[in-house]
Design a protein around this motif. Structure first.
Motif, short mmCIF file in Angstrom:
data_model
loop_
_atom_site.label_atom_id
_atom_site.label_comp_id
_atom_site.label_asym_id
_atom_site.label_seq_id
_atom_site.Cartn_x
_atom_site.Cartn_y
_atom_site.Cartn_z
N ASP A 51 3.82 7.62 -9.54
CA ASP A 51 4.87 6.66 -9.90
C ASP A 51 4.55 5.27 -9.37
O ASP A 51 4.75 4.26 -10.05
CB ASP A 51 6.20 7.16 -9.36
CG ASP A 51 7.36 6.27 -9.77
OD1 ASP A 51 7.63 6.18 -10.97
OD2 ASP A 51 8.00 5.67 -8.88
N MET A 52 4.02 5.21 -8.13
CA MET A 52 3.70 3.91 -7.53
C MET A 52 2.49 3.26 -8.18
O MET A 52 2.46 2.05 -8.39
CB MET A 52 3.44 4.08 -6.02
CG MET A 52 4.67 4.10 -5.15
SD MET A 52 4.19 3.95 -3.40
CE MET A 52 5.80 4.10 -2.63
N ALA A 108 8.22 4.12 0.39
CA ALA A 108 8.87 4.22 -0.91
C ALA A 108 9.92 3.12 -1.07
O ALA A 108 10.05 2.53 -2.16
CB ALA A 108 9.52 5.60 -1.05
N ASP A 111 8.07 0.03 -1.67
CA ASP A 111 7.12 0.14 -2.79
C ASP A 111 5.73 -0.33 -2.36
O ASP A 111 5.07 -1.13 -3.02
CB ASP A 111 7.61 -0.67 -3.99
CG ASP A 111 6.84 -0.32 -5.27
OD1 ASP A 111 6.28 0.80 -5.34
OD2 ASP A 111 6.79 -1.16 -6.18
N ASN A 112 5.28 0.20 -1.23
CA ASN A 112 4.02 -0.21 -0.63
C ASN A 112 3.04 0.96 -0.64
O ASN A 112 3.13 1.85 0.22
CB ASN A 112 4.26 -0.69 0.81
CG ASN A 112 3.03 -1.31 1.44
OD1 ASN A 112 1.92 -0.89 1.18
ND2 ASN A 112 3.26 -2.32 2.27
N PRO A 181 14.37 5.50 -3.06
CA PRO A 181 13.87 6.06 -4.32
C PRO A 181 13.98 7.58 -4.36
O PRO A 181 13.78 8.27 -3.35
CB PRO A 181 12.40 5.61 -4.34
CG PRO A 181 12.39 4.34 -3.56
CD PRO A 181 13.42 4.54 -2.48
#
Length: 421
Positions: A51-52, A108, A111-112, A181
């Motif tokens: 997803d990332m 998460a 978002d890293n 998330p």
């Protein structure tokens, strides 16, 4: 009841027959907790990375990272256990896994991906510790019951291991409620479970099984000196051969199991299945990894580890063929394939552990066990990384079939060892 040494200045030595049940109860408690922590992360780790990054080719990277982290942790836990005992070694390992879980949640939220991968590496300490706990169950067990003692510890992981993946959806909803998330939700469970496992061991694993086993061995040293054949070390060449064979059995089973398991949720996702379906399949897989342990331990004690190790190779081959031929929309057949995959891993782990424990001297046992588990972790890291690359280049069926065929390499190694003996 306790037994005392001949001199009045010697402190009472706990009776191992009475200490062993208590030690097993504490280990079982910690394994139930850590099983939930381990399984929850395995279920969504690949999906979180996918997803990332927006790429399937690196979906195997989380599995590779936390198994690589478990390699480093296996050395550390083994060395701490060797010098200070099982209690501080295992508790430190689980606490490190809890810290890694917190890092995954933070990554998460931010978002890293870089922080995610670093945290997954630390999170791997929980995996290594969960595996090394099996050795603690065998420290005080009689030789004729060692495999069953190992199995008692392993089977406890089933309860947490089955519950963990099935809590993926509820913990995901909890995470969203907290502004985290969805896919990071299971790591909330992982962190709490690992922390509680560390606390249980730190408080209740007394007497320390490895330290007590050494104390008992030292009390018997005069007898061993008079009768060298009774010493714990046994024949040196046979011991080295046993370490190599036991390590090979566990390394190959880990490599095949991790490779196929890692990409199964991704394979199911690509065919339209949600996290509930993949969580169910992984839960059945982890149940099959640990639930048969009492039967496997009995088989090893009754028929010997060589025959059980050979059965592991055949079972993994069957699992690979079934996973390769199962339609992508068939949850039932994929679940059966993953259950067989877990069973094959269980047969290999219990038999390999028995081979190692029976042939390594007590004086270096924990250190050697830690080094062997490093090899297992490296095999898992290799399988996790290679699985994503292979599926991206070919397909999931090709990966599953290749893994099944590779497991047959166990058979000639076992046959050669049996012939030498």
């Amino acid at each position: 009841m306790t037994s005392t040494a001949p001199t009045p200045t010697t402190a009472p030595i706990p009776d191992p027959a009475q200490a062993q049940p208590r030690i097993l109860r504490v280990l079982v408690t910690s394994q139930i907790l850590s099983g939930a922590g381990l399984a929850a992360g395995v279920t969504v780790g690949a999906l979180l990375a996918q997803d990332m990054l927006g790429s399937t080719s690196l979906a195997g990277l989380p599995s590779a990272l936390f198994t690589a982290g478990s390699a480093l942790a296996a050395v550390a836990v083994g060395r701490i256990s060797q010098t200070r005992g099982r209690r501080p070694g295992l508790a430190a390992g689980y606490l490190t896994g809890a810290i890694g879980s917190a890092g995954v949640i933070t990554a998460a939220v931010l978002d890293n991906p870089v922080l995610l991968f670093l945290a997954l590496f630390v999170y791997g300490a929980g995996t290594a510790t969960n595996l090394q706990a099996r050795y603690a169950g065998a420290d005080l067990a009689p030789a004729s019951h060692r495999a069953r003692a190992v199995s008692t510890v392993l089977v406890a992981t089933t309860l947490g291991g089955v519950a963990g993946p099935n809590l993926a959806a509820p913990t995901g909803r909890l995470a969203e409620h907290l502004g985290i998330p969805n896919l990071a939700g299971p790591f909330i469970l992982s962190g709490a479970a690992y922390a509680l496992a560390a606390l249980a061991l730190a408080l209740w694993l007394r007497p320390d099984p490895l330290l007590l086993a050494r104390t008992l061995a030292q009390a018997k040293e005069p007898e061993a000196g008079a009768n060298p054949a009774a010493a714990d070390g046994g024949d040196t060449s046979e011991g080295r051969g046993g370490v190599v064979l036991g390590a090979l059995v566990m390394v190959l089973t880990q490599l095949v199991m991790v490779a196929i398991m890692t990409m199964t949720p991704v394979h199911m996702h690509d065919h339209g299945h949600g996290t509930a379906a993949s969580g169910l399949v992984i839960a059945l897989h982890i149940g099959a990894m640990y639930l048969p342990s009492p039967l496997t331990g009995w088989l090893v004690d009754r028929y010997g580890p060589m025959k059980v190790a050979a059965a592991s190779g055949v079972t993994l081959l069957t699992a690979g063929i079934l996973a390769a031929t199962a339609p992508g929309d068939s949850v039932a057949l994929l679940a059966l394939a993953l259950a067989l995959l877990g069973l094959g891993w269980n047969l290999g782990l219990v038999s390999g552990t028995a081979i190692i424990t029976d042939t390594v001297p007590l004086a270096t046992r924990a250190k050697t066990q830690g080094l062997v588990d490093v090899s297992i972790a490296i095999a898992g890291a290799t399988g996790g990384m290679a699985s994503g690359l292979m599926v991206a280049a070919t397909s999931y069926p090709d990966l599953a079939l290749t893994g099944g065929i590779l497991s047959l390499a166990l058979l000639p190694a076992i046959a050669a060892s049996a012939y030498r003996r």
